[in-house]
Motif scaffolding. Structure first.
Motif, PDB file in Angstrom:
ATOM      1  N   PHE A  91       0.825  -1.206   0.000  1.00 36.65           N
ATOM      2  CA  PHE A  91       0.000   0.000   0.000  1.00 36.65           C
ATOM      3  C   PHE A  91       0.861   1.259   0.000  1.00 36.65           C
ATOM      4  O   PHE A  91       0.544   2.247  -0.669  1.00 36.65           O
ATOM      5  CB  PHE A  91      -0.927   0.000   1.221  1.00 36.65           C
ATOM      6  CG  PHE A  91      -1.943  -1.115   1.212  1.00 36.65           C
ATOM      7  CD1 PHE A  91      -2.230  -1.808   0.045  1.00 36.65           C
ATOM      8  CD2 PHE A  91      -2.597  -1.486   2.383  1.00 36.65           C
ATOM      9  CE1 PHE A  91      -3.161  -2.847   0.037  1.00 36.65           C
ATOM     10  CE2 PHE A  91      -3.530  -2.507   2.381  1.00 36.65           C
ATOM     11  CZ  PHE A  91      -3.798  -3.192   1.201  1.00 36.65           C
ATOM     12  N   MET A  92       1.969   1.239   0.744  1.00 36.86           N
ATOM     13  CA  MET A  92       2.841   2.412   0.785  1.00 36.86           C
ATOM     14  C   MET A  92       3.532   2.665  -0.549  1.00 36.86           C
ATOM     15  O   MET A  92       3.894   3.805  -0.849  1.00 36.86           O
ATOM     16  CB  MET A  92       3.884   2.246   1.892  1.00 36.86           C
ATOM     17  CG  MET A  92       3.322   2.428   3.289  1.00 36.86           C
ATOM     18  SD  MET A  92       4.602   2.430   4.559  1.00 36.86           S
ATOM     19  CE  MET A  92       3.621   2.851   6.010  1.00 36.86           C
ATOM     20  N   CYS A 120       2.195   2.820  -3.231  1.00 37.10           N
ATOM     21  CA  CYS A 120       1.298   3.631  -4.062  1.00 37.10           C
ATOM     22  C   CYS A 120       1.642   5.114  -4.006  1.00 37.10           C
ATOM     23  O   CYS A 120       1.169   5.892  -4.836  1.00 37.10           O
ATOM     24  CB  CYS A 120      -0.154   3.432  -3.619  1.00 37.10           C
ATOM     25  SG  CYS A 120      -0.772   1.747  -3.832  1.00 37.10           S
ATOM     26  N   PHE A 121       2.460   5.516  -3.045  1.00 39.85           N
ATOM     27  CA  PHE A 121       2.854   6.923  -2.958  1.00 39.85           C
ATOM     28  C   PHE A 121       3.925   7.292  -3.975  1.00 39.85           C
ATOM     29  O   PHE A 121       4.272   8.464  -4.084  1.00 39.85           O
ATOM     30  CB  PHE A 121       3.377   7.237  -1.552  1.00 39.85           C
ATOM     31  CG  PHE A 121       2.311   7.285  -0.505  1.00 39.85           C
ATOM     32  CD1 PHE A 121       1.338   8.272  -0.525  1.00 39.85           C
ATOM     33  CD2 PHE A 121       2.269   6.333   0.506  1.00 39.85           C
ATOM     34  CE1 PHE A 121       0.358   8.324   0.445  1.00 39.85           C
ATOM     35  CE2 PHE A 121       1.291   6.376   1.485  1.00 39.85           C
ATOM     36  CZ  PHE A 121       0.326   7.371   1.455  1.00 39.85           C
ATOM     37  N   PHE A 177      -0.427   5.254  -8.103  1.00 36.17           N
ATOM     38  CA  PHE A 177      -1.366   5.817  -7.134  1.00 36.17           C
ATOM     39  C   PHE A 177      -2.688   5.064  -7.219  1.00 36.17           C
ATOM     40  O   PHE A 177      -3.400   5.134  -8.224  1.00 36.17           O
ATOM     41  CB  PHE A 177      -1.570   7.300  -7.422  1.00 36.17           C
ATOM     42  CG  PHE A 177      -2.130   8.072  -6.273  1.00 36.17           C
ATOM     43  CD1 PHE A 177      -1.290   8.659  -5.347  1.00 36.17           C
ATOM     44  CD2 PHE A 177      -3.492   8.221  -6.111  1.00 36.17           C
ATOM     45  CE1 PHE A 177      -1.803   9.385  -4.283  1.00 36.17           C
ATOM     46  CE2 PHE A 177      -4.012   8.934  -5.060  1.00 36.17           C
ATOM     47  CZ  PHE A 177      -3.161   9.526  -4.130  1.00 36.17           C
ATOM     48  N   LYS A 192      -6.243   1.237  -2.330  1.00 31.80           N
ATOM     49  CA  LYS A 192      -5.183   0.710  -1.469  1.00 31.80           C
ATOM     50  C   LYS A 192      -4.779   1.723  -0.405  1.00 31.80           C
ATOM     51  O   LYS A 192      -4.489   1.351   0.737  1.00 31.80           O
ATOM     52  CB  LYS A 192      -3.973   0.320  -2.312  1.00 31.80           C
ATOM     53  CG  LYS A 192      -4.208  -0.905  -3.192  1.00 31.80           C
ATOM     54  CD  LYS A 192      -2.950  -1.261  -3.972  1.00 31.80           C
ATOM     55  CE  LYS A 192      -3.178  -2.507  -4.824  1.00 31.80           C
ATOM     56  NZ  LYS A 192      -1.968  -2.869  -5.599  1.00 31.80           N
ATOM     57  N   LEU A 193      -4.784   2.994  -0.752  1.00 32.61           N
ATOM     58  CA  LEU A 193      -4.423   4.018   0.223  1.00 32.61           C
ATOM     59  C   LEU A 193      -5.483   4.144   1.314  1.00 32.61           C
ATOM     60  O   LEU A 193      -5.162   4.404   2.478  1.00 32.61           O
ATOM     61  CB  LEU A 193      -4.211   5.355  -0.479  1.00 32.61           C
ATOM     62  CG  LEU A 193      -2.988   5.431  -1.396  1.00 32.61           C
ATOM     63  CD1 LEU A 193      -2.949   6.768  -2.118  1.00 32.61           C
ATOM     64  CD2 LEU A 193      -1.718   5.223  -0.599  1.00 32.61           C
ATOM     65  N   LEU A 234      -4.826   1.376   3.560  1.00 36.26           N
ATOM     66  CA  LEU A 234      -3.654   1.687   4.382  1.00 36.26           C
ATOM     67  C   LEU A 234      -4.042   2.588   5.551  1.00 36.26           C
ATOM     68  O   LEU A 234      -3.542   2.408   6.677  1.00 36.26           O
ATOM     69  CB  LEU A 234      -2.586   2.365   3.525  1.00 36.26           C
ATOM     70  CG  LEU A 234      -1.336   2.862   4.260  1.00 36.26           C
ATOM     71  CD1 LEU A 234      -0.573   1.696   4.883  1.00 36.26           C
ATOM     72  CD2 LEU A 234      -0.428   3.637   3.314  1.00 36.26           C
ATOM     73  N   LEU A 251      -8.371  12.128  -1.900  1.00 37.80           N
ATOM     74  CA  LEU A 251      -7.272  11.552  -2.676  1.00 37.80           C
ATOM     75  C   LEU A 251      -7.524  11.703  -4.174  1.00 37.80           C
ATOM     76  O   LEU A 251      -6.600  11.961  -4.954  1.00 37.80           O
ATOM     77  CB  LEU A 251      -7.093  10.072  -2.314  1.00 37.80           C
ATOM     78  CG  LEU A 251      -6.560   9.782  -0.907  1.00 37.80           C
ATOM     79  CD1 LEU A 251      -6.579   8.283  -0.625  1.00 37.80           C
ATOM     80  CD2 LEU A 251      -5.153  10.323  -0.749  1.00 37.80           C
TER      81      LEU A 251
END
Length: 679
Positions: free
Chosen positions: A612-613, A615-616, A625, A629-630, A633, A653
């Motif tokens: 998930f991280m 995705c940043f 992105f 998933k974010l 998270l 987002l």
């Protein structure tokens, strides 16, 4: 009995004289002049020590008026040791309240060289100037310098007036900064003038002096005060301590009171004292850059989880940080660190539930494989024999030469039989490397070398056995016997297969710029391949082991016979046939244990957090992105995201990524237009 005449107690104390002259009305307080001591009148000579006691100065206590009247000018101050010991802290607090004496509006005497007012800003915390003596003083040295420490008197008593030499201090700092950054020792074994190598610090000063004549004059001119050279070991340590404090201050400024992760590990130093190092991983609030910075080293009395937690809490508290701000933990795989009941990561998660533990990738796979393999009794024999083999052969240059000779002979025989092909770069000389539990691929490389040099190693052991005796002979014969057993070949070939499957994942985890998504995917690939070996490759493995044994005339047991432990007897062990032992107790058991350990260290929660991280990542206009998933998270951090926040997060987002992508497109068009105009 005749009574002895005694001396009154008042005779041991000096009389105080009250002078009414003009000096008593000076701004600097009557304490600026030493108190006159009057010799007391002695009685009988039976009190032999009374004259000695009366010569010691008896300091009077200060009144509130005396404290207020203390001179601010450093040139008019008396030493702290001239005051009563119980008044010294009062004086320190008074001067700290006033601050250093920095008369910025003063018209400094004009000479060839004179004091510059900008130095107050450059050396703001400690520099003082005396109008009375036209000299510079050290505010901190006056308040806190110990009388037992030599050096530095020029900044405390008489003052510093060599205005042309101020650059020399910067060169001292530059030299110590370089040595500290490189982790070098500042002091040398012999720092005398006759020494050819005076140590890193003094030699670096000489280098600066050779490159700049002004620096040479400032550092080595005979006119420079000998008590102000700043080369004493204590001063070097103080400057190094200042470096550490300023660096830590900068780290805390970048952190800006935000959340952070911790990385910790402990090890014994050269004095055999257990030390723990702590690093912080955080996001710079100004630049948004992820940074990893060293915070400090602290001595720990033991390696229990409670001791380590107390040490971490103390080190964080010393820097105004708390356990509640931790949002991630990274340690090695020791049980005291990752234990689910009383491990360090569990204790910290009780203080901060969102401080999720992720095993250090740099130590992830190799210790797992080796540690699990050693739990299997039969497999531990393999690693024990490897260590013994290296001690017997690799510890002697003469025996290494014998191994090279035997290797060359066997290669020549193989070429004559047509088993090897000659050519450029082929059939190169090989050696044995000592494995280590924390080095990637070391065990894999060692086992490959042993089985590749198998005939040469046996020849060397036979040659060594002919020239040694006693315990060494027993060790060599035992090792040669073990290597010629079916058990040794079976387990060795199995470990080569396991290490071969995991080698790709090991290399990916070793990379500094890791692709987290790819690494997690390779974990699944690795475990699936191990499971495939378990289910489908038993026959193929037995064929490979049997072929190797037949080539080197090693007896292959009949699988239906009862298993016999080579060279030893196990009391109470259940009797099983060879097929059950090698297939169930070794082959399947070892693979299952390794797969289970990998799954435990890469559990689903940790995998999800890492994926998930990722995705940043802003690469390719935030192509990675993923809003869903974010949002998932964010659910891992209930203290930061309430249920209401989670409902709005998806829309926020979406607006964010849309805005960023539009801005990136506009910036690209603008840069493209500027490029065409320039052309």
């Amino acid at each position: 009995m005749k009574r002895t005449k005694t001396t009154p107690i008042t005779s041991f104390f000096p009389k105080r004289h009250h002078n009414d002259d003009a000096q008593s009305h000076r701004c600097s307080s009557p304490l600026d002049e030493p108190t006159e001591i009057e010799e007391p009148q002695h009685g009988d000579t039976e009190i032999g020590t009374s004259s000695q006691l009366s010569k010691e100065p008896i300091l009077d206590r200060l009144t509130d008026f005396d404290v207020i009247s203390l001179p601010h000018d450093p040139g008019l101050r008396r030493k702290l040791t001239d005051f009563h010991i119980n008044d010294r802290d009062i004086i320190r607090r008074e001067y700290v309240r006033r601050g250093p004496c920095q008369p910025r509006d003063h018209k400094f005497p004009k000479t060839k060289r004179n004091f510059v007012v900008s130095w107050f800003d450059k050396f703001k915390p400690w520099l003082e100037y005396s109008k009375e003596k036209d000299a510079a003083f050290c505010f901190v040295c006056y308040l806190f310098k110990s009388e037992s420490v030599s050096g530095g008197e020029a900044f405390v008593n008489g003052g510093f007036k060599t205005w042309s030499k101020t650059d020399a201090f910067n060169k001292h700092v530059d030299a110590l900064r370089f040595i500290t950054l490189q982790g070098l020792a500042s002091r040398g074994h012999d720092e005398s003038d006759e020494s050819l190598n005076q140590g890193n610090f003094l030699e670096l000063r000489k280098t600066f002096a050779k490159r700049d004549s002004n620096v040479a004059q400032a550092l080595f001119d005979k006119k420079v005060p000998g008590n102000c050279t700043l080369i004493a070991p204590g001063i070097q340590k103080q400057i190094g301590s200042v470096f550490a404090k300023e660096t830590t201050k900068k780290v805390l400024e970048e952190l800006h009171g935000g959340f952070f992760g911790i990385l910790a590990d402990e090890s014994a130093d050269i004095a055999d004292k257990e030390q723990m190092a702590l690093c912080l991983r955080y996001v710079d609030y100004k630049t948004g850059e992820v940074k990893e910075r060293f915070l400090g080293i602290v001595h720990v009395g033991g390696t229990t989880s409670l001791t380590l937690k107390a040490a971490i809490e103390k080190l964080l508290g010393a820097n105004s940080l708390t356990l509640s701000s931790i949002r991630g933990q990274g340690y090695d795989g020791a049980s005291n660190m990752r234990g689910s009941i009383n491990g360090l990561k569990t204790l910290i998660m009780k203080e901060s539930p969102s401080a999720y533990y992720v095993h250090c990738f740099a130590h992830q796979l190799q210790p797992t494989l080796v540690a699990v393999a050693k739990k299997n009794v039969d497999c531990s024999v393999l690693f024990y024999s490897l260590a013994t083999l290296l001690n017997v052969i690799a510890s002697s240059c003469k025996r290494k030469d014998i191994l090279r000779e035997k290797q060359a002979e066997n290669i020549l025989k193989a070429l004559q039989k047509g088993e090897l092909v000659s050519g450029s770069g082929l059939n190169q000389e090989k050696g044995l490397s000592r494995p280590g539990d924390t080095r990637w691929g070391s065990h894999f490389k060692t086992i490959l070398s042993v089985f590749d040099l198998f005939p040469s190693i046996l020849d060397v052991l036979d040659a060594i056995g002919e020239i040694c005796d006693g315990s060494e002979l027993v060790k060599v014969e035992s090792l040669a016997y073990t290597m010629r057993t079916f058990d040794y070949v079976f387990i060795g070939q199995l470990m080569i297969t396991i290490f071969g499957i995991t080698n790709t994942l090991s290399k990916v985890l070793q990379k500094k710029d890791q692709d987290i998504v790819n690494a997690i995917a390779l974990v699944d690939v690795t475990t699936n391949n191990l499971k495939k070996i378990r289910e489908d490759e038993w026959i193929a493995h037995m064929e490979k082991v049997t072929s190797f044994c037949q080539k080197y005339e090693i007896t292959v047991p009949i699988m239906s016979d009862m298993y016999v432990v080579p060279g030893r007897y196990r009391r109470g062990k259940k009797q099983v046939d060879n097929l059950h032992h090698f297939r169930i107790d070794v082959f399947l058991s070892l693979i299952d244990q390794i797969v289970q350990e990998i799954d435990d260290r890469f559990d689903k929660r940790r995998r999800d957090i890492l994926i998930f991280m990722s995705c940043f990542h802003p690469r390719d206009r935030f192509s990675a992105f993923d809003i869903s998933k974010l949002v998932r998270l964010a659910r891992f951090y209930p203290c930061e995201f309430s249920s209401t926040d989670l409902q709005h997060l998806e829309y926020q987002l979406g607006n964010f990524v849309e805005d960023v992508q539009v801005m990136m497109i506009l910036e690209f068009r603008e840069s493209k237009r500027s490029f065409h105009e320039a052309c």
